[in-house]
Design an enzyme around this catalytic site. Structure first.
Site, PDB file in Angstrom:
ATOM      1  N   TYR A  72       6.063   3.033  -3.193  1.00  0.00           N
ATOM      2  CA  TYR A  72       6.195   1.581  -3.291  1.00  0.00           C
ATOM      3  C   TYR A  72       4.979   0.949  -3.954  1.00  0.00           C
ATOM      4  CZ  TYR A  72       2.799   0.635   0.463  1.00  0.00           C
ATOM      5  OH  TYR A  72       1.649   0.533   1.202  1.00  0.00           O
ATOM      6  N   ARG A  88       0.701   2.818 -11.611  1.00  0.00           N
ATOM      7  CA  ARG A  88       0.513   3.578 -10.365  1.00  0.00           C
ATOM      8  C   ARG A  88       1.868   3.958  -9.755  1.00  0.00           C
ATOM      9  NH1 ARG A  88      -3.018   1.010  -5.605  1.00  0.00           N
ATOM     10  NH2 ARG A  88      -1.179  -0.309  -5.460  1.00  0.00           N
ATOM     11  N   ARG A 132      21.265  14.530   5.604  1.00  0.00           N
ATOM     12  CA  ARG A 132      19.902  14.755   6.076  1.00  0.00           C
ATOM     13  C   ARG A 132      19.520  16.230   6.009  1.00  0.00           C
ATOM     14  NH1 ARG A 132      16.852  15.833  10.513  1.00  0.00           N
ATOM     15  NH2 ARG A 132      14.859  14.748  10.577  1.00  0.00           N
ATOM     16  N   HIS A 171      15.546  18.266   5.281  1.00  0.00           N
ATOM     17  CA  HIS A 171      14.156  18.045   4.876  1.00  0.00           C
ATOM     18  C   HIS A 171      13.942  18.345   3.398  1.00  0.00           C
ATOM     19  CE1 HIS A 171      13.560  17.861   9.155  1.00  0.00           C
ATOM     20  NE2 HIS A 171      12.267  17.604   9.006  1.00  0.00           N
ATOM     21  N   LYS A 214       0.887   6.455  -2.913  1.00  0.00           N
ATOM     22  CA  LYS A 214       1.367   5.246  -2.236  1.00  0.00           C
ATOM     23  C   LYS A 214       2.808   5.453  -1.765  1.00  0.00           C
ATOM     24  CE  LYS A 214       0.809   0.250  -2.693  1.00  0.00           C
ATOM     25  NZ  LYS A 214       0.066   0.044  -1.469  1.00  0.00           N
ATOM     26  N   GLU A 250     -10.923   3.707   4.384  1.00  0.00           N
ATOM     27  CA  GLU A 250     -10.394   2.413   3.913  1.00  0.00           C
ATOM     28  C   GLU A 250      -9.733   1.700   5.082  1.00  0.00           C
ATOM     29  OE1 GLU A 250      -7.160   3.014   1.075  1.00  0.00           O
ATOM     30  OE2 GLU A 250      -6.545   4.815   2.138  1.00  0.00           O
ATOM     31  N   LEU A 300      -6.565   5.257  -1.069  1.00  0.00           N
ATOM     32  CA  LEU A 300      -5.687   4.822  -2.148  1.00  0.00           C
ATOM     33  C   LEU A 300      -6.568   4.219  -3.244  1.00  0.00           C
ATOM     34  CD1 LEU A 300      -2.629   4.320  -2.922  1.00  0.00           C
ATOM     35  CD2 LEU A 300      -3.068   1.976  -2.228  1.00  0.00           C
TER      36      LEU A 300
HETATM   37  N1  PDD Z   1      -1.420  -2.112   0.541  1.00  0.00           N
HETATM   38  N2  PDD Z   1      -5.382   1.046   0.831  1.00  0.00           N
HETATM   39  C1  PDD Z   1      -4.200   1.047   1.468  1.00  0.00           C
HETATM   40  C2  PDD Z   1      -3.968   2.066   2.536  1.00  0.00           C
HETATM   41  C3  PDD Z   1      -3.204   0.119   1.123  1.00  0.00           C
HETATM   42  O1  PDD Z   1      -2.026   0.134   1.759  1.00  0.00           O
HETATM   43  C4  PDD Z   1      -3.492  -0.860   0.125  1.00  0.00           C
HETATM   44  C5  PDD Z   1      -2.480  -1.875  -0.293  1.00  0.00           C
HETATM   45  C6  PDD Z   1      -4.744  -0.823  -0.509  1.00  0.00           C
HETATM   46  C7  PDD Z   1      -5.108  -1.800  -1.602  1.00  0.00           C
HETATM   47  O2  PDD Z   1      -4.392  -1.506  -2.772  1.00  0.00           O
HETATM   48  P1  PDD Z   1      -4.042  -2.638  -3.846  1.00  0.00           P
HETATM   49  O3  PDD Z   1      -5.313  -3.324  -4.172  1.00  0.00           O
HETATM   50  O4  PDD Z   1      -3.498  -1.870  -4.992  1.00  0.00           O
HETATM   51  O5  PDD Z   1      -3.036  -3.557  -3.212  1.00  0.00           O
HETATM   52  C8  PDD Z   1      -5.662   0.142  -0.138  1.00  0.00           C
HETATM   53  C9  PDD Z   1      -0.333  -2.975   0.165  1.00  0.00           C
HETATM   54  C10 PDD Z   1      -0.759  -4.317  -0.275  1.00  0.00           C
HETATM   55  C11 PDD Z   1       0.707  -2.957   1.281  1.00  0.00           C
HETATM   56  O6  PDD Z   1       0.910  -1.889   1.825  1.00  0.00           O
HETATM   57  O7  PDD Z   1       1.310  -3.994   1.574  1.00  0.00           O
END
Ligand code: PDD
Length: 280
Positions: free
Chosen positions: A33, A52, A100, A102, A147, A180, A205
């Site tokens: 996503y 990305r 379903r 895996h 992501k 993070e 990320l």
């Molecule tokens: N999340 N680290 C994590 C674990 C994240 O889920 C996100 C963003 C970021 C920042 O990434 P970016 O600057 O590209 O948004 C860092 C989004 C916003 C979400 O899950 O809603």
């Protein structure tokens, strides 16, 4: 939330939008996503987010059927239909629908694209209040650089933080370094006025907002160090802030029971936040 969403080829009212009970995103979090910020006709860092997204798809081996151009047309249509001035778009691509199992070996399912537009409160004023955060063990899988929608540790972390009256949970790795936030990248400004954020080492990320802010930091002659830092360094910082597409640049003024800068929002965090909004 805005009304019209996009589900698997159809623009539809959010109440009527349907996905299959056999969607692999639903069963396994087998999906990737993106979230992109939008303000008055401008998508923030659009190209980087889409790049990305396609990279995430490649990393988990989903063969997506739409081109970047086709995707852009749908995204623009959605904003027109929803008449949102300030908001964001959530884009999800799952591996598709299948009984379903895996393994996806030999599966020919077509990826399922869903998109939801959300309205945001206009909250970009100068007198932004700082937020609280709490620290916790990073118990995620070893590929937080992808992501994916498989976000249970992040969900639990954010909920735990909210239960403690905090906005964000900050993860700490097994060596005591900050990775993070549960949905953001974390930055500190130390007493030598150096701005630090963890390097892209596979343990975080690679945030798009992080990349943009890093550019502003360098351009404005601040000293940037992309380097990991400990919890002790975090708590002794002059300023701490987080970045993400949904929280922009948000100052953190308390972590666990420690006040940062006596609980007052720092001026560099505000400056970077303003630069972010002024430069698009
Ligand atoms: N999340 N680290 C994590 C674990 C994240 O889920 C996100 C963003 C970021 C920042 O990434 P970016 O600057 O590209 O948004 C860092 C989004 C916003 C979400 O899950 O809603």
């Amino acid at each position: 939330m805005a009304n019209i969403s996009y589900v698997n080829g159809l623009y539809c009212n959010i109440q009527e939008a349907k996905i299959s009970i056999n969607d692999r995103g639903y069963h396994f979090g087998d999906a990737v996503y993106e979230v992109i910020l939008y303000s008055n006709g401008i998508f923030y860092d659009y190209e980087e987010h889409i790049k990305r997204l396609f990279n995430s798809l490649k990393l988990i081996n989903i063969k997506f059927h739409l081109s970047e151009q086709q995707l852009k047309i749908i995204i623009k249509n959605l904003f027109k239909l929803n008449r949102v001035n300030f908001g964001s778009i959530y884009i999800q691509v799952s591996r598709g629908v299948a009984d379903r199992n895996h393994s996806y070996f030999g599966l020919c399912s077509k990826p399922v694209l869903t998109m939801i537009v959300s309205k945001k409160k206009n909250n970009i004023s100068d007198d932004i209040k700082g937020v609280k955060a709490i620290t916790m063990v990073d118990n995620r899988w070893s590929r937080p650089d992808i992501k994916t929608t498989q976000l249970l540790p992040n969900v639990l972390a954010k909920t735990f933080a909210n239960e403690k009256n905090a906005y964000e949970g900050i993860f700490i790795d097994h060596e005591g370094y900050i990775t993070e936030g549960s949905s953001s990248n974390i930055w500190i400004i130390n007493n030598n006025n150096e701005i630090l954020t963890r390097e892209i080492d596979g343990k975080i990320l690679s945030g798009i907002t992080r990349k943009t802010i890093a550019k502003f930091v360098k351009k404005n002659n601040f000293k940037l160090l992309e380097k990991k830092f400990t919890k002790d360094e975090l708590l002794r910082s002059k300023e701490v802030f987080l970045t993400s597409a949904s929280s922009f640049v948000t100052p953190i003024i308390q972590i666990d029971n420690f006040k940062i800068n006596n609980g007052i929002v720092g001026k560099t965090s505000i400056e970077l936040r303003n630069l972010y909004f002024k430069n698009f």
